[in-house]
Design a protein around this motif. Structure first.
Motif, PDB file in Angstrom:
ATOM      1  N   SER A 199     -14.096  -5.435 -10.545  1.00  0.00           N
ATOM      2  CA  SER A 199     -13.644  -4.041 -10.647  1.00  0.00           C
ATOM      3  C   SER A 199     -12.144  -3.975 -10.916  1.00  0.00           C
ATOM      4  O   SER A 199     -11.682  -3.156 -11.725  1.00  0.00           O
ATOM      5  N   ALA A 200     -11.392  -4.860 -10.236  1.00  0.00           N
ATOM      6  CA  ALA A 200      -9.944  -4.868 -10.431  1.00  0.00           C
ATOM      7  C   ALA A 200      -9.584  -5.281 -11.858  1.00  0.00           C
ATOM      8  O   ALA A 200      -8.665  -4.715 -12.472  1.00  0.00           O
ATOM      9  N   MET A 201     -10.317  -6.250 -12.407  1.00  0.00           N
ATOM     10  CA  MET A 201     -10.048  -6.700 -13.777  1.00  0.00           C
ATOM     11  C   MET A 201     -10.386  -5.606 -14.795  1.00  0.00           C
ATOM     12  O   MET A 201      -9.684  -5.436 -15.801  1.00  0.00           O
ATOM     13  N   LEU A 202     -11.450  -4.854 -14.514  1.00  0.00           N
ATOM     14  CA  LEU A 202     -11.802  -3.757 -15.410  1.00  0.00           C
ATOM     15  C   LEU A 202     -10.740  -2.663 -15.416  1.00  0.00           C
ATOM     16  O   LEU A 202     -10.536  -1.976 -16.419  1.00  0.00           O
ATOM     17  N   GLU A 203     -10.077  -2.502 -14.278  1.00  0.00           N
ATOM     18  CA  GLU A 203      -9.026  -1.493 -14.175  1.00  0.00           C
ATOM     19  C   GLU A 203      -7.673  -2.008 -14.648  1.00  0.00           C
ATOM     20  O   GLU A 203      -6.664  -1.308 -14.555  1.00  0.00           O
ATOM     21  N   GLY A 204      -7.662  -3.272 -15.110  1.00  0.00           N
ATOM     22  CA  GLY A 204      -6.431  -3.816 -15.689  1.00  0.00           C
ATOM     23  C   GLY A 204      -5.523  -4.525 -14.705  1.00  0.00           C
ATOM     24  O   GLY A 204      -4.356  -4.791 -15.032  1.00  0.00           O
ATOM     25  N   ALA A 205      -6.029  -4.850 -13.511  1.00  0.00           N
ATOM     26  CA  ALA A 205      -5.204  -5.545 -12.518  1.00  0.00           C
ATOM     27  C   ALA A 205      -4.985  -6.994 -12.946  1.00  0.00           C
ATOM     28  O   ALA A 205      -5.930  -7.701 -13.299  1.00  0.00           O
ATOM     29  N   GLY A 206      -3.739  -7.439 -12.908  1.00  0.00           N
ATOM     30  CA  GLY A 206      -3.406  -8.804 -13.277  1.00  0.00           C
ATOM     31  C   GLY A 206      -3.644  -9.775 -12.134  1.00  0.00           C
ATOM     32  O   GLY A 206      -4.124  -9.406 -11.049  1.00  0.00           O
ATOM     33  N   PHE A 207      -3.290 -11.040 -12.373  1.00  0.00           N
ATOM     34  CA  PHE A 207      -3.527 -12.109 -11.389  1.00  0.00           C
ATOM     35  C   PHE A 207      -2.823 -11.817 -10.070  1.00  0.00           C
ATOM     36  O   PHE A 207      -3.422 -11.887  -8.993  1.00  0.00           O
ATOM     37  N   PHE A 208      -1.541 -11.481 -10.127  1.00  0.00           N
ATOM     38  CA  PHE A 208      -0.770 -11.295  -8.902  1.00  0.00           C
ATOM     39  C   PHE A 208      -1.202 -10.038  -8.143  1.00  0.00           C
ATOM     40  O   PHE A 208      -1.184 -10.025  -6.901  1.00  0.00           O
ATOM     41  N   LYS A 209      -1.594  -9.010  -8.841  1.00  0.00           N
ATOM     42  CA  LYS A 209      -2.086  -7.807  -8.153  1.00  0.00           C
ATOM     43  C   LYS A 209      -3.406  -8.094  -7.453  1.00  0.00           C
ATOM     44  O   LYS A 209      -3.658  -7.586  -6.354  1.00  0.00           O
ATOM     45  N   ARG A 210      -4.277  -8.892  -8.095  1.00  0.00           N
ATOM     46  CA  ARG A 210      -5.546  -9.248  -7.444  1.00  0.00           C
ATOM     47  C   ARG A 210      -5.296 -10.062  -6.187  1.00  0.00           C
ATOM     48  O   ARG A 210      -5.979  -9.882  -5.172  1.00  0.00           O
ATOM     49  N   ILE A 211      -4.304 -10.949  -6.243  1.00  0.00           N
ATOM     50  CA  ILE A 211      -3.965 -11.757  -5.070  1.00  0.00           C
ATOM     51  C   ILE A 211      -3.434 -10.866  -3.954  1.00  0.00           C
ATOM     52  O   ILE A 211      -3.821 -11.007  -2.781  1.00  0.00           O
ATOM     53  N   ARG A 212      -2.561  -9.936  -4.320  1.00  0.00           N
ATOM     54  CA  ARG A 212      -1.901  -9.106  -3.305  1.00  0.00           C
ATOM     55  C   ARG A 212      -2.842  -8.103  -2.653  1.00  0.00           C
ATOM     56  O   ARG A 212      -2.819  -7.930  -1.432  1.00  0.00           O
ATOM     57  N   TYR A 213      -3.692  -7.449  -3.453  1.00  0.00           N
ATOM     58  CA  TYR A 213      -4.495  -6.347  -2.933  1.00  0.00           C
ATOM     59  C   TYR A 213      -5.938  -6.727  -2.596  1.00  0.00           C
ATOM     60  O   TYR A 213      -6.625  -5.942  -1.936  1.00  0.00           O
ATOM     61  N   ILE A 214      -6.384  -7.910  -3.031  1.00  0.00           N
ATOM     62  CA  ILE A 214      -7.765  -8.307  -2.740  1.00  0.00           C
ATOM     63  C   ILE A 214      -7.822  -9.608  -1.948  1.00  0.00           C
ATOM     64  O   ILE A 214      -8.355  -9.652  -0.842  1.00  0.00           O
ATOM     65  N   THR A 215      -7.236 -10.676  -2.518  1.00  0.00           N
ATOM     66  CA  THR A 215      -7.387 -12.000  -1.915  1.00  0.00           C
ATOM     67  C   THR A 215      -6.759 -12.084  -0.532  1.00  0.00           C
ATOM     68  O   THR A 215      -7.439 -12.422   0.450  1.00  0.00           O
ATOM     69  N   LEU A 216      -5.476 -11.806  -0.450  1.00  0.00           N
ATOM     70  CA  LEU A 216      -4.780 -11.955   0.831  1.00  0.00           C
ATOM     71  C   LEU A 216      -5.326 -11.032   1.921  1.00  0.00           C
ATOM     72  O   LEU A 216      -5.503 -11.470   3.070  1.00  0.00           O
TER      73      LEU A 216
END
Length: 300
Positions: A199-216
């Motif tokens: 979902s984040a990739m579809l909304e245009g979230a980059g690698f670092f945003k995915r790490i910050r808002y999802i992974t961590l």
């Protein structure tokens, strides 16, 4: 009446199940108390005595051992060395495995190969790995100075240099400790729902945003637990100091527990050694409680 009988049977059944569980747990609980809590309490009790091996526990001296500790310059220098150990450990050994796990998790190919290669050194005996790395930093025939010589650079004393010794001791932790920790973080990352990333990739979230808002945020629980384990392990550093430098060079890596260890075995000053060990336990316990509360508030 029937409802009362049913309730009584349920209560009796639950009580019986609870008793059975405690019967199975009792041996382990007793062993834990005998090997953990009783020695801790005995150490606290003995710290108020001037130990006499012939006539234990010896002469009661009140707070004299604690006063001696808090007026001992080497006690404070050893505590500062504990802090330095903590700084280097969290800089070089705590965060790199998290970064490595995230990068490996992002890989589409060869993920298994990287996991195996990174994990193999972690299953080797820690003592053997320490001996190998000591040879690596040896100033006379170590690989580190050989590599420097290839580039025409001057050799270094490494473990005999107060400015480099902490770096050298913790550099090997990237391999010895990092492999196991990386696998723990990688296992936690497998539980993060892939739908969130998609979902984040579809909304245009980059690698670092995915790490910050999802992974961590998704692995912050395991990161907090590993942080506490790392903190208590570093603050109780003893074997690492004895195997690497024995407190050298010039006492620059002497920690509180290694100082207490030498007071007990070299100087036979058991009272002072137990007192310092008690102080280490109390400081670690208090700081652990504070850190847990801070982490709990951060999670909320």
């Amino acid at each position: 009446m029937k409802e009362n009988k049913v309730m009584k049977k349920r209560r009796k059944g639950s009580w019986t199940k609870g008793l059975g569980a405690w019967m199975f747990l009792l041996p382990a609980v007793l062993l834990f108390v005998l090997t953990k809590y009783i020695p801790i309490l005995m150490g606290m009790f003995i710290s108020f005595f001037d130990i006499d091996i012939v006539n234990l526990p010896g002469k009661f001296c009140g707070l004299n051992n604690y006063i001696r500790a808090f007026t001992d310059a080497k006690f404070y220098s050893s505590m500062w060395h504990n802090v330095k150990f903590m700084i280097y450990s969290f800089t070089m050994n705590f965060w790199p495995p998290i970064v490595a796990a995230i990068l490996v998790n992002e890989m589409r190919k060869s993920k298994l190969a990287f996991r195996v290669l990174y994990f193999i050194p972690a299953v080797a005996p820690g003592l053997a790995m320490t001996v190998i790395w000591k040879y690596f930093w040896n100033p006379d025939y170590g690989l580190a100075n050989y590599l420097l010589s290839l580039f025409g650079m001057a050799p270094h004393a490494w473990l005999n240099d107060p400015k480099l010794v902490y770096f050298c001791m913790h550099f090997s932790g990237l391999v010895i400790v990092g492999g196991m920790n990386m696998l723990i973080y990688l296992a936690a990352l497998q539980d993060v729902p892939q739908e969130l990333y998609e979902s984040a990739m579809l909304e245009g979230a980059g690698f670092f945003k995915r790490i910050r808002y999802i992974t961590l945020p998704c692995i912050k629980g395991i990161v907090a637990s590993m942080f506490l384990l790392s903190f208590t392990g570093v603050f109780n550093a003893l074997e690492q100091v004895l195997m690497w430098t024995d407190g050298g060079p010039y006492g620059k890596t002497e920690t509180l527990l290694s100082y207490a260890y030498k007071q007990a075995l070299s100087s036979l000053d058991y009272s002072y050694a137990i007192t310092m060990a008690t102080i280490v336990f109390l400081v670690t316990f208090i700081l652990t409680v504070i850190i847990r509360k801070i982490l709990a508030r951060a999670e909320d």
